[in-house]
Enzyme design. Structure first.
Site, PDB file in Angstrom:
ATOM      1  N   GLU A 114       0.855  -1.198   0.000  1.00  0.00           N
ATOM      2  CA  GLU A 114       0.000   0.000   0.000  1.00  0.00           C
ATOM      3  C   GLU A 114       0.882   1.236   0.000  1.00  0.00           C
ATOM      4  O   GLU A 114       2.107   1.157   0.182  1.00  0.00           O
ATOM      5  CB  GLU A 114      -0.939  -0.026   1.213  1.00  0.00           C
ATOM      6  CG  GLU A 114      -1.982  -1.131   1.115  1.00  0.00           C
ATOM      7  CD  GLU A 114      -2.971  -1.146   2.261  1.00  0.00           C
ATOM      8  OE1 GLU A 114      -3.322  -0.073   2.776  1.00  0.00           O
ATOM      9  OE2 GLU A 114      -3.390  -2.240   2.650  1.00  0.00           O
ATOM     10  N   HIS A 242      -9.259   9.171   2.588  1.00  0.00           N
ATOM     11  CA  HIS A 242      -8.790   8.070   1.735  1.00  0.00           C
ATOM     12  C   HIS A 242      -8.975   8.510   0.288  1.00  0.00           C
ATOM     13  O   HIS A 242     -10.042   9.026  -0.069  1.00  0.00           O
ATOM     14  CB  HIS A 242      -9.581   6.794   2.019  1.00  0.00           C
ATOM     15  CG  HIS A 242      -8.910   5.566   1.499  1.00  0.00           C
ATOM     16  ND1 HIS A 242      -8.775   5.315   0.147  1.00  0.00           N
ATOM     17  CD2 HIS A 242      -8.310   4.538   2.129  1.00  0.00           C
ATOM     18  CE1 HIS A 242      -8.129   4.167  -0.019  1.00  0.00           C
ATOM     19  NE2 HIS A 242      -7.829   3.677   1.175  1.00  0.00           N
ATOM     20  N   ARG A 288      -1.050   8.712   1.400  1.00  0.00           N
ATOM     21  CA  ARG A 288      -2.437   9.112   1.123  1.00  0.00           C
ATOM     22  C   ARG A 288      -2.679  10.605   1.038  1.00  0.00           C
ATOM     23  O   ARG A 288      -3.519  11.063   0.281  1.00  0.00           O
ATOM     24  CB  ARG A 288      -3.325   8.575   2.232  1.00  0.00           C
ATOM     25  CG  ARG A 288      -3.670   7.184   1.971  1.00  0.00           C
ATOM     26  CD  ARG A 288      -4.609   6.661   2.985  1.00  0.00           C
ATOM     27  NE  ARG A 288      -4.515   5.222   2.850  1.00  0.00           N
ATOM     28  CZ  ARG A 288      -4.956   4.370   3.721  1.00  0.00           C
ATOM     29  NH1 ARG A 288      -5.548   4.784   4.809  1.00  0.00           N
ATOM     30  NH2 ARG A 288      -4.825   3.090   3.507  1.00  0.00           N
ATOM     31  N   HIS A 349     -11.738   9.330   6.308  1.00  0.00           N
ATOM     32  CA  HIS A 349     -11.470   7.908   6.546  1.00  0.00           C
ATOM     33  C   HIS A 349     -10.952   7.620   7.951  1.00  0.00           C
ATOM     34  O   HIS A 349     -11.379   6.661   8.585  1.00  0.00           O
ATOM     35  CB  HIS A 349     -10.450   7.455   5.503  1.00  0.00           C
ATOM     36  CG  HIS A 349     -10.095   6.000   5.560  1.00  0.00           C
ATOM     37  ND1 HIS A 349     -11.026   5.010   5.329  1.00  0.00           N
ATOM     38  CD2 HIS A 349      -8.912   5.360   5.813  1.00  0.00           C
ATOM     39  CE1 HIS A 349     -10.424   3.822   5.439  1.00  0.00           C
ATOM     40  NE2 HIS A 349      -9.153   4.011   5.746  1.00  0.00           N
ATOM     41  N   ARG A 384      -1.175   9.012   8.816  1.00  0.00           N
ATOM     42  CA  ARG A 384      -0.979   7.588   9.118  1.00  0.00           C
ATOM     43  C   ARG A 384      -0.511   6.809   7.893  1.00  0.00           C
ATOM     44  O   ARG A 384      -1.057   6.974   6.794  1.00  0.00           O
ATOM     45  CB  ARG A 384      -2.296   6.993   9.606  1.00  0.00           C
ATOM     46  CG  ARG A 384      -2.264   5.500   9.824  1.00  0.00           C
ATOM     47  CD  ARG A 384      -3.595   5.020  10.328  1.00  0.00           C
ATOM     48  NE  ARG A 384      -4.618   5.184   9.323  1.00  0.00           N
ATOM     49  CZ  ARG A 384      -5.117   4.189   8.588  1.00  0.00           C
ATOM     50  NH1 ARG A 384      -4.679   2.960   8.738  1.00  0.00           N
ATOM     51  NH2 ARG A 384      -6.068   4.416   7.712  1.00  0.00           N
TER      52      ARG A 384
END
Ligand code: FAD
Ligand code: SIN
Length: 533
Positions: A114, A242, A288, A349, A384
């Site tokens: 990811e 997100h 992100r 998110h 994060r």
């Protein structure tokens, strides 16, 4: 009469359930209080997986470096190192509880990739990792004789020694948690629960935004309760959007996991051209904050309502095996992943800030612990790293349980009697419509003015609107019989105020907080602290 336990756990996601199992194993009597049925939680919808170092070619220090890099200078390096070092051990425990992580054909564990990770290190159960974890934990809970679960019980307010003594000005010495009030939503009565220690594991706040990947439970109740009890809350401005939620005109935002980009999907604009190479050398797998801002800009420049996620190169077999849940959702919406592109937009998110804790899960109030998304340990900093939250929740639940066992061993004085909840002069609300309008206004205000790109003027405008909502809700709170939607709205208004308050304090752009008025970063990164209540 209060129901009495050694430990009360509020919330039945990965954090609450993992913690409850551990403290029960140590011999304590535990109550789990949860506002819907036990499985309903953000955990249950987690897709991509759980990040931890489990392969011989990966190293914890590489995971540490990726986490620090995503966190944009605000992570607590000690917290990052300690939590990530505990990762592999916690994964072993999940496997022992029965979580069957997906494997490759040769029997090795399948590791996903990811954004922001330099290695494949995400353990997953196809694209339904959260559900698999939640089910394994709930089975173990059902087998424990020391745990009582109270479903459809909504935790309303913490009871503290200071509140019982009456509101005294100054000096908090000797203050500690004594229990809480919870609304039984079946009987509509508020019940009293007594315990020397309470864990907040109430999850996130996504519902304060108009568009979110989070289920309805994510209304920030734990943060609001803690703040009203005078507990420290920090870094609330860092809301993670997100990048890829399925765009649907009805406002529903089903998550399309970042792991899909990890398997080769790419973002394209409305002309069909890839664009992430213009924003970051890691392209579609940049962290992100970068990808969400890039999509936001592409949409603003073109006036489009979404961008496209192109999965056509991945291949039907792999799409089916790896992402059955996403595949089925898209099929229901008329999209075949092997031949169509998915319309995607960013959506609220994850909350990186929250109730401040140390690495034992202790908050600033004795006896009160917090872990999971409600807590802010310093792991995430300003942004994060993908799939670090399930990991943080389980690691911190295990550490918190050890700390609570020690706290209870210190022979905390027993509180003889807690007063029952006073309903006062209540009457049923016949003006429900105002409440639902206020819900909608709050969510729209946060989306429009406290979103991916911010300005001081927009934040101030949001603050003024939320103040009006606050005074209206206070009228209701004190005059009407409490119910779930009134309590949630009251909590969401407070959470919105904390987000705006922290955002206005931060006069720089860092991680998830980007403001046009202060586009540069300050040299020294500093936490923001929510105004005390
Ligand atoms: P939750 O799982 O949200 O549980 C909170 C619990 O508290 C619920 O049981 C709720 O009902 C209860 N509760 C709340 N308020 C009250 C109240 N007032 N009274 C009583 N009970 C209350 N993270 C990853 O690391 N990897 C992923 O792949 C991933 N995918 C995600 C996909 C989606 C769609 C979403 C929404 C999130 C995802 N995340 C992922 C984030 C991750 O799922 C959450 O951060 C994590 O599950 C939070 O766990 P938790 O136990 O802290 O809270
Ligand atoms: C995802 O699967 O993209 C979500 C992962 C996360 O939130 O960490």
């Amino acid at each position: 009469m209060a129901k009495s336990f050694d430990v009360i756990v509020v919330g039945s996601g990965i954090a609450g359930l993992s913690f409850a199992l551990k403290v029960a194993e140590a011999g304590h009597k535990v109550a789990i209080i949860t506002k819907k049925n036990s499985a309903e939680s953000n955990t249950n919808y987690a897709q991509g997986g759980i990040a931890a170092v489990t392969s011989a070619t990966d190293f914890v220090e590489m995971h540490v470096a990726d986490t620090l890099n995503a966190g944009d200078g605000l992570c607590d390096e000690v917290a990052v190192r300690e939590i990530l070092h505990d990762g592999p051990k916690s994964i072993d425990e999940l496997i022992r509880l029965g979580v069957a992580f997906s494997q490759l054909d040769d029997g090795r564990v399948s590791l996903g990739k990811e954004g922001g990770h330099t290695k494949r290190r995400i353990l997953h159960v196809q694209d339904v990792t959260g559900k698999a974890i939640e089910q394994a934990l709930l089975h173990a809970i059902a087998d424990s004789e020391r745990i009582d679960t109270f479903e459809h019980h909504f935790a309303v307010e913490l009871i503290t020694a200071e509140k019982l003594r009456g509101a005294k000005k100054g000096g908090k010495s000797g203050n500690r948690v004594l229990g809480l009030y919870a609304l039984n939503t079946n009987t509509e009565r508020v019940e009293t629960f007594a315990a020397a220690s309470v864990l907040l594991a109430t999850g996130g706040i996504g519902q304060v935004y108009q568009f979110t990947t989070n289920p309805m439970i994510a209304t920030g109740d734990g943060i609001a309760m803690a703040h009203r009890a005078g507990v420290e809350v920090r870094n609330m401005e860092f809301i993670q959007f997100h990048p890829t939620a399925f765009f649907s005109p009805d406002g529903d935002r089903f998550l399309i996991s970042e792991a899909v980009r990890g398997e080769g999907a790419i973002l394209r604009n409305m002309a069909g051209d890839p664009f992430m190479q213009d924003y970051d050398k890691r392209k579609d797998l940049a962290p992100r904050d970068i990808v969400a801002r890039a999509i936001d800009l592409e949409m603003k420049q073109s006036g489009a309502r979404h961008v496209w996620l192109d999965t056509r190169e991945i291949g039907l077999k792999h799409l089916h095996e790896r992402f059955p849940n996403i595949y089925a959702h898209c099929a229901r919406r008329g999209i075949s992943l092997e031949k169509d592109m998915i319309p995607v937009v960013p959506a609220a998110h994850y909350l990186c800030g929250g109730v401040k804790t140390n690495l034992d899960g202790e908050t600033s109030l004795a006896g009160l612990y917090a872990c999971g998304e409600v807590a802010c340990t310093g792991l995430h900093g300003a942004n994060r790293l993908a799939s670090n939250s399930l990991l943080e929740a389980v690691v911190m639940a295990n550490r918190g349980a050890v700390a609570v066992n020690n706290y209870l061993a210190e022979k905390v004085p027993k509180q003889s009697k807690l007063p029952d909840w006073k309903d006062g002069d209540v009457r049923d609300s016949d003006e429900r419509v105002v409440l639902s309008h206020n819900w909608e206004e709050l969510k729209r205000t946060l989306w429009d003015y406290v979103g991916i790109v911010r300005t001081t003027k927009r934040l101030e405008r949001a603050r003024t609107r939320i103040q009006t909502l606050e005074s209206e809700i206070n009228d209701y709170y004190w005059n009407f019989k409490v119910d779930e939607s009134l309590l949630e709205l009251r909590n969401m208004i407070l959470v919105a105020q904390l987000i705006i308050d922290c955002a206005l304090q931060r006069k720089e752009s860092r991680g998830l907080h980007f403001t046009l008025d202060y586009p540069k970063q300050k040299k020294k990164a500093k936490d923001s602290l929510a105004e005390p209540s």
